[in-house]
Design a protein around this motif. Sequence first.
Motif, PDB file in Angstrom:
ATOM      1  N   THR A  55     -11.166 -79.811   7.629  1.00  0.00           N
ATOM      2  CA  THR A  55     -12.254 -78.874   7.418  1.00  0.00           C
ATOM      3  C   THR A  55     -11.700 -77.472   7.624  1.00  0.00           C
ATOM      4  O   THR A  55     -11.092 -77.193   8.650  1.00  0.00           O
ATOM      5  CB  THR A  55     -13.396 -79.143   8.412  1.00  0.00           C
ATOM      6  N   LEU A  56     -11.891 -76.613   6.634  1.00  0.00           N
ATOM      7  CA  LEU A  56     -11.386 -75.245   6.686  1.00  0.00           C
ATOM      8  C   LEU A  56     -12.531 -74.275   6.937  1.00  0.00           C
ATOM      9  O   LEU A  56     -13.574 -74.371   6.297  1.00  0.00           O
ATOM     10  CB  LEU A  56     -10.708 -74.863   5.370  1.00  0.00           C
ATOM     11  N   VAL A  57     -12.330 -73.364   7.853  1.00  0.00           N
ATOM     12  CA  VAL A  57     -13.285 -72.278   8.100  1.00  0.00           C
ATOM     13  C   VAL A  57     -12.564 -70.999   7.700  1.00  0.00           C
ATOM     14  O   VAL A  57     -11.552 -70.632   8.296  1.00  0.00           O
ATOM     15  CB  VAL A  57     -13.713 -72.223   9.582  1.00  0.00           C
ATOM     16  N   SER A  58     -13.072 -70.315   6.691  1.00  0.00           N
ATOM     17  CA  SER A  58     -12.413 -69.105   6.199  1.00  0.00           C
ATOM     18  C   SER A  58     -13.418 -67.959   6.138  1.00  0.00           C
ATOM     19  O   SER A  58     -14.625 -68.170   6.227  1.00  0.00           O
ATOM     20  CB  SER A  58     -11.809 -69.353   4.817  1.00  0.00           C
ATOM     21  N   GLY A  59     -12.896 -66.752   5.994  1.00  0.00           N
ATOM     22  CA  GLY A  59     -13.728 -65.566   5.878  1.00  0.00           C
ATOM     23  C   GLY A  59     -13.876 -64.791   7.162  1.00  0.00           C
ATOM     24  O   GLY A  59     -14.649 -63.837   7.215  1.00  0.00           O
ATOM     25  N   PHE A  60     -13.133 -65.145   8.207  1.00  0.00           N
ATOM     26  CA  PHE A  60     -13.251 -64.441   9.489  1.00  0.00           C
ATOM     27  C   PHE A  60     -12.574 -63.089   9.385  1.00  0.00           C
ATOM     28  O   PHE A  60     -11.454 -62.975   8.899  1.00  0.00           O
ATOM     29  CB  PHE A  60     -12.604 -65.267  10.606  1.00  0.00           C
ATOM     30  N   VAL A  80     -11.750 -82.848  18.331  1.00  0.00           N
ATOM     31  CA  VAL A  80     -10.598 -83.216  17.499  1.00  0.00           C
ATOM     32  C   VAL A  80      -9.550 -82.114  17.579  1.00  0.00           C
ATOM     33  O   VAL A  80      -9.768 -81.073  18.189  1.00  0.00           O
ATOM     34  CB  VAL A  80     -11.002 -83.430  16.022  1.00  0.00           C
ATOM     35  N   GLY A  81      -8.428 -82.339  16.924  1.00  0.00           N
ATOM     36  CA  GLY A  81      -7.364 -81.351  16.878  1.00  0.00           C
ATOM     37  C   GLY A  81      -7.518 -80.434  15.692  1.00  0.00           C
ATOM     38  O   GLY A  81      -8.403 -80.594  14.860  1.00  0.00           O
ATOM     39  N   GLY A  82      -6.628 -79.493  15.619  1.00  0.00           N
ATOM     40  CA  GLY A  82      -6.642 -78.553  14.516  1.00  0.00           C
ATOM     41  C   GLY A  82      -5.688 -77.422  14.798  1.00  0.00           C
ATOM     42  O   GLY A  82      -4.922 -77.460  15.764  1.00  0.00           O
ATOM     43  N   SER A  83      -5.738 -76.411  13.946  1.00  0.00           N
ATOM     44  CA  SER A  83      -4.866 -75.261  14.126  1.00  0.00           C
ATOM     45  C   SER A  83      -5.499 -74.036  13.495  1.00  0.00           C
ATOM     46  O   SER A  83      -6.474 -74.126  12.763  1.00  0.00           O
ATOM     47  CB  SER A  83      -3.494 -75.520  13.501  1.00  0.00           C
ATOM     48  N   VAL A  84      -4.906 -72.892  13.807  1.00  0.00           N
ATOM     49  CA  VAL A  84      -5.333 -71.621  13.235  1.00  0.00           C
ATOM     50  C   VAL A  84      -4.115 -70.993  12.592  1.00  0.00           C
ATOM     51  O   VAL A  84      -3.098 -70.782  13.255  1.00  0.00           O
ATOM     52  CB  VAL A  84      -5.902 -70.685  14.323  1.00  0.00           C
ATOM     53  N   SER A  85      -4.195 -70.724  11.302  1.00  0.00           N
ATOM     54  CA  SER A  85      -3.075 -70.078  10.608  1.00  0.00           C
ATOM     55  C   SER A  85      -3.585 -69.387   9.353  1.00  0.00           C
ATOM     56  O   SER A  85      -4.545 -69.846   8.732  1.00  0.00           O
ATOM     57  CB  SER A  85      -1.992 -71.095  10.245  1.00  0.00           C
ATOM     58  N   ASP A  86      -2.930 -68.303   8.997  1.00  0.00           N
ATOM     59  CA  ASP A  86      -3.236 -67.543   7.781  1.00  0.00           C
ATOM     60  C   ASP A  86      -4.700 -67.129   7.704  1.00  0.00           C
ATOM     61  O   ASP A  86      -5.301 -67.136   6.636  1.00  0.00           O
ATOM     62  CB  ASP A  86      -2.870 -68.353   6.532  1.00  0.00           C
ATOM     63  N   GLY A  87      -5.311 -66.810   8.831  1.00  0.00           N
ATOM     64  CA  GLY A  87      -6.690 -66.361   8.837  1.00  0.00           C
ATOM     65  C   GLY A  87      -7.706 -67.467   8.633  1.00  0.00           C
ATOM     66  O   GLY A  87      -8.872 -67.190   8.368  1.00  0.00           O
ATOM     67  N   GLN A  88      -7.287 -68.723   8.715  1.00  0.00           N
ATOM     68  CA  GLN A  88      -8.183 -69.858   8.548  1.00  0.00           C
ATOM     69  C   GLN A  88      -8.104 -70.769   9.761  1.00  0.00           C
ATOM     70  O   GLN A  88      -7.069 -70.866  10.405  1.00  0.00           O
ATOM     71  CB  GLN A  88      -7.805 -70.694   7.321  1.00  0.00           C
TER      72      GLN A  88
END
Length: 114
Positions: A55-60, A80-88
């Motif tokens: 799941t991508l959250v973009s526009g921040f 769950v896990g995840g990451s933050v990269s390239d503004g997403q």
Amino acid sequence: MADNDWKKRLGVVFSTNPDYSYVEETEAGEETLEPSRQRLVVSIDRRNRGGKQVTLVSGFIGSADDLNELGRTLKIRCGVGGSVSDGQIMIQGDFRDRIVSILIQLGYKAKRGN
């Protein structure tokens, strides 16, 4: 080593004016908009991930620290896990509905993408 800041001024042209004083420019970090002015899009992505969904959250719009903090909050709330990269923000799995409701509770304007 009191005034050893000459390395910061590399590339500065020398002035012969005796009254000249060097003024450093400070980098202005990107200011984070308040949550009610943010427009976030929550979508799902399956490309180049070996069939796994994220799941991508973009526009921040804002600083990297605030984006990391929001990503950390979403990962904890979804469990769950995840990451933050390239503004997403990438969250492992399909959590579009849950993330949209969490973002709305936090005061963001969020909408579900594809």
